[in-house]
Design an enzyme around this catalytic site. Structure first.
Site, PDB file in Angstrom:
ATOM      1  N   ASP A 148     -11.089   2.228  -1.144  1.00 40.22           N
ATOM      2  CA  ASP A 148     -10.211   3.101  -0.375  1.00 40.22           C
ATOM      3  C   ASP A 148     -11.012   3.952   0.616  1.00 40.22           C
ATOM      4  OD1 ASP A 148      -7.635   3.713   0.383  1.00 40.22           O
ATOM      5  OD2 ASP A 148      -7.531   5.480  -0.875  1.00 40.22           O
ATOM      6  N   HIS A 181       0.848  -1.199   0.000  1.00 39.31           N
ATOM      7  CA  HIS A 181       0.000   0.000   0.000  1.00 39.31           C
ATOM      8  C   HIS A 181       0.883   1.248   0.000  1.00 39.31           C
ATOM      9  CE1 HIS A 181      -2.467   3.212   1.674  1.00 39.31           C
ATOM     10  NE2 HIS A 181      -3.503   2.559   1.185  1.00 39.31           N
TER      11      HIS A 181
HETATM   12  C1  1DF Z   1      -5.159   9.052   0.997  1.00 35.96           C
HETATM   13  C2  1DF Z   1      -5.334   8.121  -0.029  1.00 35.96           C
HETATM   14  C3  1DF Z   1      -4.702   8.611   2.246  1.00 35.96           C
HETATM   15  C4  1DF Z   1      -5.051   6.789   0.201  1.00 35.96           C
HETATM   16  C5  1DF Z   1      -4.463   7.264   2.458  1.00 35.96           C
HETATM   17  O1  1DF Z   1      -3.984   6.790   3.620  1.00 35.96           O
HETATM   18  C6  1DF Z   1      -4.681   6.329   1.463  1.00 35.96           C
HETATM   19  C7  1DF Z   1      -5.430  10.442   0.772  1.00 35.96           C
HETATM   20  C8  1DF Z   1      -3.351   7.701   4.506  1.00 35.96           C
HETATM   21  O2  1DF Z   1      -6.243  10.771  -0.119  1.00 35.96           O
HETATM   22  O3  1DF Z   1      -4.833  11.300   1.473  1.00 35.96           O
HETATM   23  O4  1DF Z   1      -4.579   5.047   1.733  1.00 35.96           O
HETATM   24  N1  1DF Z   1      -5.121   5.912  -0.906  1.00 35.96           N
HETATM   25  O5  1DF Z   1      -4.809   4.723  -0.808  1.00 35.96           O
HETATM   26  O6  1DF Z   1      -5.367   6.405  -2.034  1.00 35.96           O
HETATM   27 MN    MN Z   2      -5.419   3.364   0.564  1.00 32.76          MN
END
Ligand code: 1DF
Ligand code: MN
Length: 365
Positions: free
Chosen positions: A312, A186
């Site tokens: 997500d 991730h």
């Molecule tokens: C965000 C996107 C934050 C994802 C995440 O974890 C995350 C974000 C802190 O938009 O700030 O897992 N993502 O996987 O796209």
């Molecule tokens: Mn994510």
């Protein structure tokens, strides 16, 4: 949603990259932010925002992240998500000292296992590990999978600037292969060595920095020979492969050229072309990428049976994105694989206990 239950659809909608955070972790993060002790500029940027901002989105995100009950279930019902595969949010334990990383991993896995026991049809979960200490990580993995029934590992990318192609992490991959559980790679924010130009432009987060960091990490794993060493290792990556599917021809071509020229010690012959590991060891999810052209392209180059749905939640919680993916121009059988059976197989999920899931007659309506 009454005319769109899993039984009328003929498949479950399983969302494969859904985030959780224990309050204890946020307490530690707040202390690190206040004291300025993280030594991770990406963490300071990301969690400084999510824990510090009073804008509506971060307020909702930090509330939803900590919930494993009514609010999450209501949000799933409202968007037609039958089942979430839960995992500790990024950067998880990766920015903590060893003692704290162990403690948070244990707390997280216990909470996730409890939620899965209370709602076995709605939740499965991946194990958080203290990756900083590979031996401790393997012990916690054995407990989380063997005793708690968790279904894989969440690896929130770099660990204080250290990447999982380093040999010290091999016992973790060996254990995952032995247990037959996947590693979900991730995103994290870019490490200190790569973040500054992105941070200056406000591009260090999910808009682009995550993909740069995690796509690079995945490519490092491939070129390091990880999948030759562990040929049955299963790796899942979000965001449709963090851009790598688009690059596969160039990566194959340049990898072969660099091997032939003997240019780097670190670029050595592999048993397969880099792209071929995407058809043997790697699965993709659509987290953050609810976009038909990109999904269809990814399916074409890595195989339709290797791309599965993810939302997500709660970072990207948009009902219309589910509708977009319901409308993909693929057959009913392919849709069932995309939303349900690929994730069920890769993560070894248990079959739903309630009656009504997946009578094949439902596909006719
Ligand atoms: C965000 C996107 C934050 C994802 C995440 O974890 C995350 C974000 C802190 O938009 O700030 O897992 N993502 O996987 O796209
Ligand atoms: Mn994510």
């Amino acid at each position: 949603m009454t005319d769109n239950t899993d039984s009328s659809r003929g498949y479950r909608r399983i969302a494969a990259e859904e985030a959780y955070a224990p309050p204890e972790l946020f307490d530690l993060y707040r202390r690190m932010l206040d004291a300025g002790t993280s030594n991770d500029r990406g963490f300071d940027s990301l969690m400084g925002f999510y824990l510090g901002s009073d804008a509506p989105k971060p307020v909702a995100v930090r509330r939803r992240l900590q919930d494993l009950g009514d609010e999450r279930l209501a949000d799933m019902d409202a968007t037609g998500i039958d089942h979430q595969i839960l995992a500790l949010t990024s950067p998880g334990t990766n920015v903590l000292d060893l003692a704290a990383a162990r403690e948070i991993a244990t707390i997280t896995n216990d909470r996730l296992a409890d939620a899965c026991r209370r709602h076995p049809d709605r939740f499965s979960a991946l194990a958080a590990l203290p990756l900083q200490d590979p031996d401790a990580a393997v012990r916690e993995l054995d407990r989380a999978v063997g005793d708690l029934g968790l279904r894989g590992i969440i690896a929130n990318s770099h660990i204080g600037g250290s990447y999982l192609d380093e040999s010290k992490y091999r016992p973790i991959f060996e254990a995952a292969e032995d247990l037959g559980v996947p590693v979900y790679l991730h995103p994290n924010t870019p490490s200190n060595d790569m973040i500054d130009p992105l941070r200056k432009a406000g591009l260090d987060g999910a808009i682009f920095g995550f993909g740069v960091e995690t796509g690079m990490h995945l490519l490092k794993l491939i070129t390091s020979g990880l999948f030759d060493r562990y040929p049955n290792l299963k790796l899942v990556v979000g965001h449709l492969g963090e851009a790598l599917p688009y690059w596969l021809h160039r990566i194959d071509y340049m990898h072969a050229a660099q091997v032939a020229a003997g240019r780097y010690d670190t670029i050595r012959p592999l048993q397969r072309k880099p792209s071929e590991y995407f058809r043997h060891n790697i699965w993709l999810t659509t987290s953050g990428m609810p976009w038909q052209p990109a999904i269809m392209f990814a399916r074409e180059v890595v195989g339709a049976d290797r791309v599965m749905y993810a939302m997500d939640y709660p970072y990207q919680f948009v009902a219309e994105e589910v509708t977009t993916q319901d409308a993909l121009p693929i057959s009913d059988a392919e849709k069932k694989a995309f939303f349900d059976t690929t994730a069920t197989d890769v993560f070894g999920l248990r079959a739903p206990t309630t009656a009504g899931a997946t009578p094949s007659s439902a596909l006719r309506s």
